[in-house]
Motif scaffolding. Sequence first.
Motif, PDB file in Angstrom:
ATOM      1  N   SER A 327      50.612 -37.278  48.840  1.00 20.20           N
ATOM      2  CA  SER A 327      49.775 -36.388  49.609  1.00 20.20           C
ATOM      3  C   SER A 327      50.183 -34.949  49.389  1.00 20.20           C
ATOM      4  O   SER A 327      49.406 -34.121  48.931  1.00 20.20           O
ATOM      5  CB  SER A 327      49.979 -36.785  51.053  1.00 20.20           C
ATOM      6  N   LEU A 328      51.432 -34.668  49.708  1.00 15.63           N
ATOM      7  CA  LEU A 328      51.894 -33.289  49.688  1.00 15.63           C
ATOM      8  C   LEU A 328      53.353 -33.268  49.257  1.00 15.63           C
ATOM      9  O   LEU A 328      54.039 -34.292  49.279  1.00 15.63           O
ATOM     10  CB  LEU A 328      51.794 -32.701  51.097  1.00 15.63           C
ATOM     11  N   SER A 332      54.033 -27.532  49.415  1.00 15.82           N
ATOM     12  CA  SER A 332      52.640 -27.444  49.906  1.00 15.82           C
ATOM     13  C   SER A 332      52.558 -26.483  51.090  1.00 15.82           C
ATOM     14  O   SER A 332      53.438 -26.457  51.962  1.00 15.82           O
ATOM     15  CB  SER A 332      52.156 -28.812  50.368  1.00 15.82           C
ATOM     16  N   ARG A 334      50.447 -24.408  54.359  1.00  7.88           N
ATOM     17  CA  ARG A 334      49.828 -24.777  55.626  1.00  7.88           C
ATOM     18  C   ARG A 334      48.359 -25.207  55.441  1.00  7.88           C
ATOM     19  O   ARG A 334      47.897 -26.149  56.074  1.00  7.88           O
ATOM     20  CB  ARG A 334      49.917 -23.558  56.542  1.00  7.88           C
ATOM     21  N   ALA A 336      46.917 -26.537  52.694  1.00  9.21           N
ATOM     22  CA  ALA A 336      46.854 -27.860  52.048  1.00  9.21           C
ATOM     23  C   ALA A 336      47.171 -28.930  53.091  1.00  9.21           C
ATOM     24  O   ALA A 336      46.512 -29.980  53.159  1.00  9.21           O
ATOM     25  CB  ALA A 336      47.857 -27.928  50.907  1.00  9.21           C
ATOM     26  N   PHE A 337      48.155 -28.650  53.935  1.00  6.58           N
ATOM     27  CA  PHE A 337      48.553 -29.588  54.987  1.00  6.58           C
ATOM     28  C   PHE A 337      47.373 -29.825  55.941  1.00  6.58           C
ATOM     29  O   PHE A 337      46.985 -30.954  56.219  1.00  6.58           O
ATOM     30  CB  PHE A 337      49.757 -28.998  55.733  1.00  6.58           C
ATOM     31  N   ARG A 340      44.481 -31.822  54.339  1.00  6.86           N
ATOM     32  CA  ARG A 340      44.771 -33.255  54.174  1.00  6.86           C
ATOM     33  C   ARG A 340      44.633 -33.975  55.525  1.00  6.86           C
ATOM     34  O   ARG A 340      44.148 -35.100  55.598  1.00  6.86           O
ATOM     35  CB  ARG A 340      46.179 -33.447  53.598  1.00  6.86           C
ATOM     36  N   LYS A 362      57.534 -29.804  57.193  1.00  6.49           N
ATOM     37  CA  LYS A 362      58.492 -29.095  56.323  1.00  6.49           C
ATOM     38  C   LYS A 362      59.895 -29.694  56.450  1.00  6.49           C
ATOM     39  O   LYS A 362      60.613 -29.864  55.471  1.00  6.49           O
ATOM     40  CB  LYS A 362      58.538 -27.594  56.687  1.00  6.49           C
ATOM     41  N   GLU A 370      58.916 -36.729  48.229  1.00  3.65           N
ATOM     42  CA  GLU A 370      57.471 -36.948  48.136  1.00  3.65           C
ATOM     43  C   GLU A 370      56.912 -37.389  49.487  1.00  3.65           C
ATOM     44  O   GLU A 370      57.436 -38.311  50.110  1.00  3.65           O
ATOM     45  CB  GLU A 370      57.193 -38.044  47.110  1.00  3.65           C
TER      46      GLU A 370
END
Length: 518
Positions: A327-328, A332, A334, A336-337, A340, A362, A370
Amino acid sequence: MQNQLIIFDTTMRDGEQSPGAAMTREEKVRIAKQLERLRVDVIEAGFAAASPGDFEAIRAVAESVRESTVCSLARANENDIRRAADAVSPAARRRIHTFIATSPIHMQRKLRMTEEQVLEAAVRAVRLCRQFTDDVEFSAEDAVRSEEDFLCRVFEAAIDAGATTINVPDTVGYSVPDRWGSLFKRLLERVPNAGKAIWSTHCHNDLGMAVANSLAAVLNGARQVECTINGLGERAGNASLEEIVMAVKTRADIFPVRTVIDATQIVPASKLVSTITGYPVQPNKAVVGANAFAHESGIHQDGVLKHRETYEIMRAEDVGWGANRLSLGKLSGRNAFKSRLVELGITLHSEEALNAAFARFKELADKKREIFDEDLQALLSDESITPENERFKLVSLVAHSETGEQPFAKLVVSDAGIEAQSEARGAGPVDAAFQAIESLVHSGTQLLLYSVNNITSGTDSQGEVTVRLAKDGRVVNGMGADTDIVVASAKAYLSALNKMGLKSSRMNPQYGEEAPAP
Ligand code: KIV
Ligand code: ZN
């Protein structure tokens, strides 16, 4: 289409009737999004008349799902049907599922109604449903123990009144495949207008035959199966969706039907439902159990390496194993987070909640290289506990275990913003942590279940802990996830205590007080 098998998922209604499996509105939306990715035809999102919270949850699902039909259960009375109609009204496709019991024992002992009264109530209920939607399902509760002549009369009348799906439930899980199949054969022959409706099977698993019975019904004309992810449901559960889907797909030589299910979404759906409800999946469970595709014995492994089909009838990747979506990562941002989370159907209540969740992400990304979708689901599994109802919060924890020494835990818990510290020794660090919490909160609850599962593979995986607590007849499940399982355990315990503190006055559609027929 004659050969399409409609998959009707009732994880969020019958599944929710399992002890402690009640889902919040946000959790239901998350599951609904996954069911849509799985491409189930019908999502039974709940029983709208159960409580205002249940009503709101169904409405939120109806607002967020576009492809699948959204359905609410309603007993055969006016109030339930109006609530159900209102709850599903925002859906692009909507269904009302109304039911009444038809067996002598239910009619006499539960409903205190005669056959004629039940028949009339069924007809009136279906007619009322038709005022709100053309898609109406009628169920004869406890059909398995009903008189067959009466069952035929009720079904014929329900179809005449406008029911488009006729559901035949084995409410108590009593049937066996041969009997269940032949019942369908006779019903389809004997009900004069049978051809005007789709016939559906709804089987419970009390004798472990829910899937076998459902498949026998399919062989005898049923074209809708009611089922749940992981087989969740009242008592021993319902027929499991993943087993039904993979049986008809793998044995296409036997079953004259096909589904539109995207089977690669099965394992993600199983994991999500398990995380949200706190019902772990047994390792040897067909299709979705951790061992379902693991070949332990040396002989098997050799065979599988030489030629997969020697011991495998399905491919793990076809049902979504190993398809953990990366996913991230640590870098990555904020945005993108946030996007998702939107794709996963996770809504956060405010900017502060988003910031707090991003900070937690974070922190996790620092420990674990990952981050998969499953990690995010687990990280945010408690987002439905809003700051207003999160009374207990873990502030810090120190646990110590050493061979030859009695394990010890020291922790700080915030109780409605006021921090308190405590420490205890126990059989292990988790036991010590739970005792330390109890010495602060004195909850008076009984621990019914404690389980730990790894969310992804590898020793850096987050451990996901489920704690089931009971008090005064009420059962709740709490979940916690962390790369440190003692921390995950303490979080799960506090999450269960928070849920225990939430008001709950929902009614079970099958055992609740009956309202008068319409
Ligand atoms: O098991 C059952 O009979 C049910 C009905 C409400 C369909 O769940
Ligand atoms: Zn049921």
